[in-house]
Design an enzyme around this catalytic site. Structure first.
Site, PDB file in Angstrom:
ATOM      1  N   THR A  71     -57.043 -73.803  22.873  1.00 60.64           N
ATOM      2  CA  THR A  71     -56.755 -72.900  21.747  1.00 60.64           C
ATOM      3  C   THR A  71     -55.808 -73.611  20.779  1.00 60.64           C
ATOM      4  O   THR A  71     -56.042 -73.648  19.560  1.00 60.64           O
ATOM      5  CB  THR A  71     -56.129 -71.586  22.250  1.00 60.64           C
ATOM      6  OG1 THR A  71     -57.057 -70.963  23.148  1.00 60.64           O
ATOM      7  CG2 THR A  71     -55.825 -70.636  21.108  1.00 60.64           C
ATOM      8  N   ASN A 139     -69.711 -71.368  25.619  1.00 63.02           N
ATOM      9  CA  ASN A 139     -69.084 -70.892  26.852  1.00 63.02           C
ATOM     10  C   ASN A 139     -69.840 -69.738  27.508  1.00 63.02           C
ATOM     11  O   ASN A 139     -69.728 -69.521  28.702  1.00 63.02           O
ATOM     12  CB  ASN A 139     -67.635 -70.472  26.579  1.00 63.02           C
ATOM     13  CG  ASN A 139     -67.491 -69.639  25.328  1.00 63.02           C
ATOM     14  OD1 ASN A 139     -67.868 -70.067  24.243  1.00 63.02           O
ATOM     15  ND2 ASN A 139     -66.967 -68.443  25.458  1.00 63.02           N
ATOM     16  N   GLN A 167     -66.359 -76.934  27.134  1.00 61.60           N
ATOM     17  CA  GLN A 167     -67.302 -76.587  28.201  1.00 61.60           C
ATOM     18  C   GLN A 167     -68.224 -77.731  28.589  1.00 61.60           C
ATOM     19  O   GLN A 167     -68.813 -77.714  29.676  1.00 61.60           O
ATOM     20  CB  GLN A 167     -68.142 -75.363  27.788  1.00 61.60           C
ATOM     21  CG  GLN A 167     -67.322 -74.095  27.582  1.00 61.60           C
ATOM     22  CD  GLN A 167     -66.777 -73.506  28.877  1.00 61.60           C
ATOM     23  OE1 GLN A 167     -67.159 -73.904  29.983  1.00 61.60           O
ATOM     24  NE2 GLN A 167     -65.857 -72.552  28.761  1.00 61.60           N
ATOM     25  N   SER A 187     -59.754 -78.972  27.404  1.00 67.55           N
ATOM     26  CA  SER A 187     -58.813 -78.126  28.148  1.00 67.55           C
ATOM     27  C   SER A 187     -58.896 -78.447  29.634  1.00 67.55           C
ATOM     28  O   SER A 187     -59.995 -78.571  30.183  1.00 67.55           O
ATOM     29  CB  SER A 187     -59.177 -76.662  27.908  1.00 67.55           C
ATOM     30  OG  SER A 187     -58.356 -75.821  28.683  1.00 67.55           O
ATOM     31  N   ALA A 188     -57.737 -78.537  30.301  1.00 69.35           N
ATOM     32  CA  ALA A 188     -57.721 -78.964  31.711  1.00 69.35           C
ATOM     33  C   ALA A 188     -58.315 -77.937  32.662  1.00 69.35           C
ATOM     34  O   ALA A 188     -59.014 -78.290  33.609  1.00 69.35           O
ATOM     35  CB  ALA A 188     -56.283 -79.274  32.139  1.00 69.35           C
ATOM     36  N   THR A 225     -41.086 -80.995  24.712  1.00 69.14           N
ATOM     37  CA  THR A 225     -41.219 -81.880  25.870  1.00 69.14           C
ATOM     38  C   THR A 225     -42.581 -81.669  26.531  1.00 69.14           C
ATOM     39  O   THR A 225     -42.994 -80.526  26.763  1.00 69.14           O
ATOM     40  CB  THR A 225     -40.098 -81.596  26.895  1.00 69.14           C
ATOM     41  OG1 THR A 225     -38.847 -81.821  26.230  1.00 69.14           O
ATOM     42  CG2 THR A 225     -40.201 -82.499  28.112  1.00 69.14           C
ATOM     43  N   CYS A 305     -62.273 -64.005  28.368  1.00 71.15           N
ATOM     44  CA  CYS A 305     -61.354 -64.927  29.029  1.00 71.15           C
ATOM     45  C   CYS A 305     -59.920 -64.642  28.621  1.00 71.15           C
ATOM     46  O   CYS A 305     -59.021 -65.365  28.964  1.00 71.15           O
ATOM     47  CB  CYS A 305     -61.724 -66.376  28.746  1.00 71.15           C
ATOM     48  SG  CYS A 305     -61.529 -66.852  27.064  1.00 71.15           S
TER      49      CYS A 305
HETATM   50  N1  PLP Z   1     -63.029 -73.270  23.530  1.00 64.19           N
HETATM   51  C1  PLP Z   1     -63.942 -72.856  24.410  1.00 64.19           C
HETATM   52  C2  PLP Z   1     -65.381 -73.186  24.197  1.00 64.19           C
HETATM   53  C3  PLP Z   1     -63.551 -72.126  25.544  1.00 64.19           C
HETATM   54  O1  PLP Z   1     -64.480 -71.719  26.422  1.00 64.19           O
HETATM   55  C4  PLP Z   1     -62.181 -71.814  25.708  1.00 64.19           C
HETATM   56  C5  PLP Z   1     -61.736 -70.960  26.850  1.00 64.19           C
HETATM   57  O2  PLP Z   1     -62.462 -70.087  27.284  1.00 64.19           O
HETATM   58  C6  PLP Z   1     -61.257 -72.283  24.757  1.00 64.19           C
HETATM   59  C7  PLP Z   1     -61.715 -73.001  23.684  1.00 64.19           C
HETATM   60  C8  PLP Z   1     -59.788 -72.014  24.889  1.00 64.19           C
HETATM   61  O3  PLP Z   1     -59.233 -72.886  25.845  1.00 64.19           O
HETATM   62  P1  PLP Z   1     -57.785 -72.644  26.466  1.00 64.19           P
HETATM   63  O4  PLP Z   1     -57.933 -71.589  27.508  1.00 64.19           O
HETATM   64  O5  PLP Z   1     -57.400 -73.973  27.055  1.00 64.19           O
HETATM   65  O6  PLP Z   1     -56.860 -72.267  25.376  1.00 64.19           O
END
Ligand code: PLP
Length: 358
Positions: A71, A139, A167, A187-188, A225, A305
């Site tokens: 995000t 996603n 994804q 994203s981890a 940090t 999510c």
């Molecule tokens: N982009 C996509 C395609 C995602 O599926 C997600 C999370 O569902 C995000 C961005 C956001 O990632 P994060 O949870 O690391 O902020």
């Protein structure tokens, strides 16, 4: 009764290698910005992790900015690359993009969820220089956009391209060097690393103004940090990815789709091997998710999510699926899906069908 976790696209289970790397990093006392030996030890870990991210995205270590997740990485890309540019976004992007630029024109997708390249071409030609934001894989449906072709159109029109690769990473091989995006967000926790850490890779020479300033960390591109244990876990998860194992999830996914007897969103399009978006008109997605949860199975509805809210899926609406959009659940197989995941899911899903018949 043991539970069956089929919500990998929300969060993948933690990989043991990531857990081990995090535990080791927790004992590093130093701050990566400190000059003493403890600080240098922390810096070494941080820079090794940066090198790992760069290697997986075929970029340069100095062009990786660690963030709190995708995000933030998406927001940083919009902030840094979108300045003085018209921003165009895919209609099925994640809310991390759509909510950040609610006024941005949406690039339409076809019925199968793939980007309409002719529309992209026309929209790029119709206005001033743009920043195009496109996800590699969706996603909710797992549908893969024609990224190489979209990148070619962006280059031809002098537009920048930001790719949300959250994804696709670790699930389908990508030639990032050939795509040549101006920035890539990852994203981890979507690859079996910890939650709350991600990264943005930018092109060499990109001018990245930070979202906020601080002590000049991340080459002045992101103050604060660095979350070293999380970053160490992120790098370990990256090195633990196994594309062949991810490909094999496709057999389980196919068995689920065939056995479910429900329409599947995006079925005709190239897709992630782990994702099935099943539509059961007549039974609200929320009802399905709760019923399956009570039967020990974790799936999700829409892009739920964040706060557990279930709204009709914007992705499915953009695909023209109308009513069915409110009745779709996402089944997404994690890296450690058991061999009998399809049987387990289908046994429960058949009870939903029975409920519908009653
Ligand atoms: N982009 C996509 C395609 C995602 O599926 C997600 C999370 O569902 C995000 C961005 C956001 O990632 P994060 O949870 O690391 O902020």
């Amino acid at each position: 009764m043991s539970r069956l976790y089929l919500d990998a696209n929300a969060s993948e289970p933690l990989r043991p290698a990531a857990r081990a790397a995090m535990l080791a990093a927790l004992d590093v006392a130093g701050n990566p910005s400190s000059v003493h030996a403890e600080g240098r030890m922390a810096r070494k870990l941080l820079e090794e992790a940066r090198g790992t991210v760069a290697r997986h995205l075929q970029g340069r270590a100095q062009d990786v900015v660690f963030t709190s997740g995708a995000t933030e990485a998406n927001a940083l890309a919009l902030h840094a690359l979108g300045r003085n540019r018209r921003v165009l976004v895919g209609a099925t992007e994640h809310p991390a993009i759509l909510q950040a630029v609610p006024e941005a024109p949406r690039l339409p997708v076809a019925m199968d969820g793939r980007l309409d390249l002719a529309a992209l071409d026309a929209m790029l030609g119709a206005g001033p220089p743009s920043l195009v934001c496109l996800m590699a894989a969706n996603n909710e449906t797992g549908v893969l956009h024609p990224l190489m072709e979209a990148a070619g159109l962006c280059r031809r029109h002098g537009a920048l391209l930001h790719v949300d690769a959250v994804q696709v990473l670790g699930r389908v091989a990508m030639d990032w060097a050939a795509i040549g995006a101006d920035s890539i967000a990852i994203s981890a926790h979507k690859i079996g690393g910890p939650k709350g850490v991600g990264a943005l890779l930018v092109k060499p020479g990109a001018d990245v103004a930070p979202l906020w300033r601080g002590g000049g960390q991340e080459r002045g591109r992101r103050g604060g940090t660095e979350a070293l244990p999380a970053i160490a876990g992120f790098a370990a998860a990256l090195d633990d990815l196994n594309l062949e194992a991810a490909r094999k999830l496709g057999a389980l996914r196919d068995a689920i789709e065939q056995g479910a007897g429900a329409a599947t969103a995006g079925r005709g399009a190239p897709r992630l091997p782990n994702t099935a978006c099943l539509m059961l008109p007549g039974l609200k997605a929320e009802t399905q998710v709760i019923a399956l949860d009570l039967m020990g199975i974790a799936v999700s509805a829409g892009a739920a999510c964040s706060s557990g809210k279930v709204a009709a899926s914007a992705t499915l609406q953009a695909m023209g699926l109308g009513e069915a959009a409110a009745c779709a659940i996402r089944v997404s197989l994690p890296w450690n899906a058991p061999a009998d995941a399809a049987e387990g899911f289908l046994a429960a899903y058949s009870q939903l069908h029975a409920r519908l018949r009653r």
